[in-house]
Scaffold this motif. Sequence first.
Motif, PDB file in Angstrom:
ATOM      1  N   SER A   1     -37.185  20.060 139.071  1.00  0.00           N
ATOM      2  CA  SER A   1     -36.567  19.355 137.807  1.00  0.00           C
ATOM      3  C   SER A   1     -37.499  19.936 136.563  1.00  0.00           C
ATOM      4  CB  SER A   1     -36.992  18.020 138.193  1.00  0.00           C
ATOM      5  OG  SER A   1     -38.319  17.598 137.903  1.00  0.00           O
ATOM      6  N   ASN A   2     -38.358  20.431 136.612  1.00  0.00           N
ATOM      7  CA  ASN A   2     -39.300  21.111 135.305  1.00  0.00           C
ATOM      8  C   ASN A   2     -38.908  22.540 135.126  1.00  0.00           C
ATOM      9  OD1 ASN A   2     -41.083  21.263 133.382  1.00  0.00           O
ATOM     10  ND2 ASN A   2     -42.819  21.916 134.985  1.00  0.00           N
ATOM     11  N   ALA A   3     -38.616  22.759 133.891  1.00  0.00           N
ATOM     12  CA  ALA A   3     -38.037  24.226 133.715  1.00  0.00           C
ATOM     13  C   ALA A   3     -39.476  24.936 133.260  1.00  0.00           C
ATOM     14  CB  ALA A   3     -37.357  24.321 132.363  1.00  0.00           C
ATOM     15  N   SER A   4     -39.914  25.981 134.099  1.00  0.00           N
ATOM     16  CA  SER A   4     -41.133  26.955 133.611  1.00  0.00           C
ATOM     17  C   SER A   4     -40.438  28.239 133.384  1.00  0.00           C
ATOM     18  CB  SER A   4     -41.867  26.984 134.663  1.00  0.00           C
ATOM     19  OG  SER A   4     -42.290  25.682 135.107  1.00  0.00           O
ATOM     20  N   SER A   5     -41.041  28.854 132.229  1.00  0.00           N
ATOM     21  CA  SER A   5     -40.337  29.792 131.568  1.00  0.00           C
ATOM     22  C   SER A   5     -41.489  31.244 131.261  1.00  0.00           C
ATOM     23  CB  SER A   5     -39.568  29.550 130.450  1.00  0.00           C
ATOM     24  OG  SER A   5     -40.581  28.965 129.421  1.00  0.00           O
ATOM     25  N   GLU A   6     -40.634  32.213 130.947  1.00  0.00           N
ATOM     26  CA  GLU A   6     -41.278  33.467 130.064  1.00  0.00           C
ATOM     27  C   GLU A   6     -40.944  33.578 128.795  1.00  0.00           C
ATOM     28  OE1 GLU A   6     -41.198  37.003 132.606  1.00  0.00           O
ATOM     29  OE2 GLU A   6     -41.155  35.755 134.299  1.00  0.00           O
ATOM     30  N   PRO A   7     -41.389  33.045 127.795  1.00  0.00           N
ATOM     31  CA  PRO A   7     -41.101  33.328 126.499  1.00  0.00           C
ATOM     32  C   PRO A   7     -41.784  34.646 125.741  1.00  0.00           C
ATOM     33  CG  PRO A   7     -42.927  31.682 126.365  1.00  0.00           C
ATOM     34  CD  PRO A   7     -42.815  32.066 127.745  1.00  0.00           C
ATOM     35  N   GLU A   8     -40.866  35.067 124.912  1.00  0.00           N
ATOM     36  CA  GLU A   8     -41.155  36.192 124.147  1.00  0.00           C
ATOM     37  C   GLU A   8     -41.503  35.919 122.747  1.00  0.00           C
ATOM     38  OE1 GLU A   8     -40.018  40.732 124.777  1.00  0.00           O
ATOM     39  OE2 GLU A   8     -38.713  39.834 123.577  1.00  0.00           O
ATOM     40  N   PHE A   9     -42.465  36.226 122.119  1.00  0.00           N
ATOM     41  CA  PHE A   9     -42.820  36.128 120.617  1.00  0.00           C
ATOM     42  C   PHE A   9     -42.610  37.306 119.713  1.00  0.00           C
ATOM     43  CE2 PHE A   9     -46.064  33.172 122.565  1.00  0.00           C
ATOM     44  CZ  PHE A   9     -45.223  31.916 122.643  1.00  0.00           C
ATOM     45  N   ASP A  10     -41.863  37.348 118.920  1.00  0.00           N
ATOM     46  CA  ASP A  10     -41.579  38.636 117.993  1.00  0.00           C
ATOM     47  C   ASP A  10     -41.467  38.164 116.552  1.00  0.00           C
ATOM     48  OD1 ASP A  10     -40.965  40.923 116.968  1.00  0.00           O
ATOM     49  OD2 ASP A  10     -38.830  41.068 117.901  1.00  0.00           O
ATOM     50  N   ASP A  11     -42.601  38.313 115.795  1.00  0.00           N
ATOM     51  CA  ASP A  11     -42.638  37.505 114.623  1.00  0.00           C
ATOM     52  C   ASP A  11     -42.525  36.284 114.497  1.00  0.00           C
ATOM     53  OD1 ASP A  11     -43.288  38.564 111.839  1.00  0.00           O
ATOM     54  OD2 ASP A  11     -40.956  38.350 111.202  1.00  0.00           O
ATOM     55  N   THR A  12     -43.166  35.683 115.443  1.00  0.00           N
ATOM     56  CA  THR A  12     -43.193  34.248 115.519  1.00  0.00           C
ATOM     57  C   THR A  12     -44.043  33.597 114.622  1.00  0.00           C
ATOM     58  OG1 THR A  12     -42.384  34.390 117.935  1.00  0.00           O
ATOM     59  CG2 THR A  12     -43.327  32.279 117.302  1.00  0.00           C
ATOM     60  N   VAL A  13     -43.807  32.389 114.008  1.00  0.00           N
ATOM     61  CA  VAL A  13     -44.581  31.953 112.794  1.00  0.00           C
ATOM     62  C   VAL A  13     -45.400  31.018 113.575  1.00  0.00           C
ATOM     63  CG1 VAL A  13     -44.592  30.169 110.880  1.00  0.00           C
ATOM     64  CG2 VAL A  13     -42.552  32.238 111.166  1.00  0.00           C
ATOM     65  N   ALA A  14     -46.564  30.948 113.420  1.00  0.00           N
ATOM     66  CA  ALA A  14     -47.750  29.877 113.850  1.00  0.00           C
ATOM     67  C   ALA A  14     -48.826  29.419 112.952  1.00  0.00           C
ATOM     68  CB  ALA A  14     -48.303  31.003 115.073  1.00  0.00           C
ATOM     69  N   TRP A  15     -49.396  28.583 113.268  1.00  0.00           N
ATOM     70  CA  TRP A  15     -50.541  28.156 112.374  1.00  0.00           C
ATOM     71  C   TRP A  15     -51.970  28.112 113.210  1.00  0.00           C
ATOM     72  CZ3 TRP A  15     -45.602  26.590 111.536  1.00  0.00           C
ATOM     73  CH2 TRP A  15     -45.171  26.816 110.184  1.00  0.00           C
ATOM     74  N   LEU A  16     -53.071  28.490 112.634  1.00  0.00           N
ATOM     75  CA  LEU A  16     -54.188  28.712 113.541  1.00  0.00           C
ATOM     76  C   LEU A  16     -54.805  27.262 113.612  1.00  0.00           C
ATOM     77  CD1 LEU A  16     -56.495  30.486 114.354  1.00  0.00           C
ATOM     78  CD2 LEU A  16     -57.560  30.140 112.144  1.00  0.00           C
ATOM     79  N   VAL A  17     -55.052  26.804 114.830  1.00  0.00           N
ATOM     80  CA  VAL A  17     -55.750  25.822 115.095  1.00  0.00           C
ATOM     81  C   VAL A  17     -57.176  25.956 115.632  1.00  0.00           C
ATOM     82  CG1 VAL A  17     -55.715  23.480 117.017  1.00  0.00           C
ATOM     83  CG2 VAL A  17     -53.437  24.691 116.072  1.00  0.00           C
ATOM     84  N   GLY A  18     -58.274  25.349 115.015  1.00  0.00           N
ATOM     85  CA  GLY A  18     -59.656  25.711 115.168  1.00  0.00           C
ATOM     86  C   GLY A  18     -60.112  26.853 114.689  1.00  0.00           C
ATOM     87  N   ASP A  19     -61.136  27.445 115.066  1.00  0.00           N
ATOM     88  CA  ASP A  19     -61.701  28.815 114.414  1.00  0.00           C
ATOM     89  C   ASP A  19     -61.055  29.873 114.851  1.00  0.00           C
ATOM     90  OD1 ASP A  19     -63.401  26.950 112.601  1.00  0.00           O
ATOM     91  OD2 ASP A  19     -65.006  26.961 114.067  1.00  0.00           O
ATOM     92  N   GLU A  20     -61.076  30.686 114.075  1.00  0.00           N
ATOM     93  CA  GLU A  20     -60.460  32.065 114.434  1.00  0.00           C
ATOM     94  C   GLU A  20     -61.647  32.936 115.690  1.00  0.00           C
ATOM     95  OE1 GLU A  20     -59.183  36.596 112.885  1.00  0.00           O
ATOM     96  OE2 GLU A  20     -59.798  34.893 111.480  1.00  0.00           O
ATOM     97  N   GLY A  21     -61.176  33.319 116.639  1.00  0.00           N
ATOM     98  CA  GLY A  21     -62.151  33.861 117.735  1.00  0.00           C
ATOM     99  C   GLY A  21     -62.539  32.845 118.817  1.00  0.00           C
TER     100      GLY A  21
END
Length: 553
Positions: free
Chosen positions: A273-293
């Motif tokens: 019943s649950n969809a599990s997937s393979e997403p591809e990111f291409d110039d996908t907008v994101a925001w940093l969470v926590g410290d870089e690295g």
Amino acid sequence: MPGTTPAVRSVPAGVTHEVTNQAPPLTGHNPAEDAVLTEGIRREGAAWHLDALHRFGQLVGSKEARVWAEQANRFEPELRTHDRYGHRVDEVDFHPAYHSLMTATVGAGAAGSAWADGREGAHVARAGTFMLATMMEQGHMCPVSMTYAVIPALRRAPELAKVYEPLLTSRTYDPGLRTPTEKRGLLAGMGMTEKQGGTDVRANTTTAAEQADGTWRLRGHKWFTSAPMNDLFLVLAQAPGGLSCFLVPRVLPDGSRNTFRIQRLKDKLGNRSNASSEPEFDDTVAWLVGDEGRGVRTIIDMVTMTRLDCVLGSAGHIREALAQAAHHTRHRSVFGAKLIDQPLMRNVLADLALESEAATTLGLRLAGAADRAQRGDASEKAFLRLATAVGKYWVCKRQPAFVAEALECLGGNGYDEASGMPRLYREAPLNGIWEGSGNVNALDLLRALAREPESLEAFRAEAEAAAGGDARLDAAWRELQGELVLSEDAQIRARRVVERAALVLQGSLLVRHAPAAVADAFCGARLAGDGGFAFGTLAAGADFGAILERLPA
């Protein structure tokens, strides 16, 4: 006389189709009316939730909920990559039964609402609800769990948490891809693993590039991202400063679609019943969470909570399988007596009941520790660090064997899809794999021993809280302490150590909190070696009657 045709006895029409000695469907019951569950919730500080839990239990045990579960798994999610005009949409369509399950479970508070509830025991209350919802249907619990688990990680980015947390803690299920802040409730997911690394997330090749406006752009391919229709995802990607954690919304604040190309849905053993997937990111907008690295350290806050849910989910799943076995044996007669009254079946059911009570008690103890850790209890936080790995390993590992034995209690009827048991069986290995397989959690135990000695001290306090209560438990704890010393062959011994740690922890809990008959039989079978490999091998002296009184349903 020879050659004479024998007389044929007249049989009334249709009599061969009269159905007798079959158990009716297990519906119309209330799985919240369960002493093991309710005692644990009271003990861990959420007695105030029992009325609400009882109301939810009435739905969970209804015929309507059973139909939802069957339909959501028969009519599986379908991926639509494009609309009729050729525009990329990347949407997943679900049967209405799935949406009914989600509406009920989110509305009951099993998703993120505990983080907005200031009452003591809020996370225990949520744990009880989560277990009941798992008994109803397992697949829809994946997005529910991830939504709960995302909050502590998201709080590492206070400005993002300020915007999204009120919606992630909502009790409203609001499906569909729209601007997040225009919805009444949000669901979250995560994208960690990639095909070349799996558990080794530091082998990830998804990249992140910072932009002048403070956002980031991701490019890469994730291998196993469940619930792709959710609103927000925490994603790991390689930034210039190292592997980092990012928030990726499906719809951007301006209402435009973020690039989240769903390449395919996984064709899984269970969890249909649950969809599990393979997403591809291409110039996908994101925001940093926590410290870089510091991406692993950031997202591990989410992983820790989903591992807790794996324990709770497996304990609930085990409880449901036990309820089905108990129900069948109460109604089915063999050799002139009800199955549940047959000595050998009583041994099997009692052994299953011990396993289930130990799993439920441990799961709720972990939920109580999580609740108290959130309120600043350092010792409970230390205990949770080690005990979550122990519980995740053992309870999830026991689930497949348990469900197989419960299914066998139904005989051929249990192998029939209409019984619901095959679906439970297909689901059974899942929690042992997701959020870290058995080896990952065994190694996590070793890391905790090496890096966080306070976690061992907290575990020691928990084990020794039952000191003197049972000589077999005391002996097992003495032996285990020698095994908890790190050595060159620590990895080789790791599974044995985590198994013994789980049994000692469960034994300590049962000696302190369960009826004497339950604790005595558990310590004999699990710690002193009086039980065999298969279920149903308890010693003849076990008090089967007292143990079976605590069967659910």
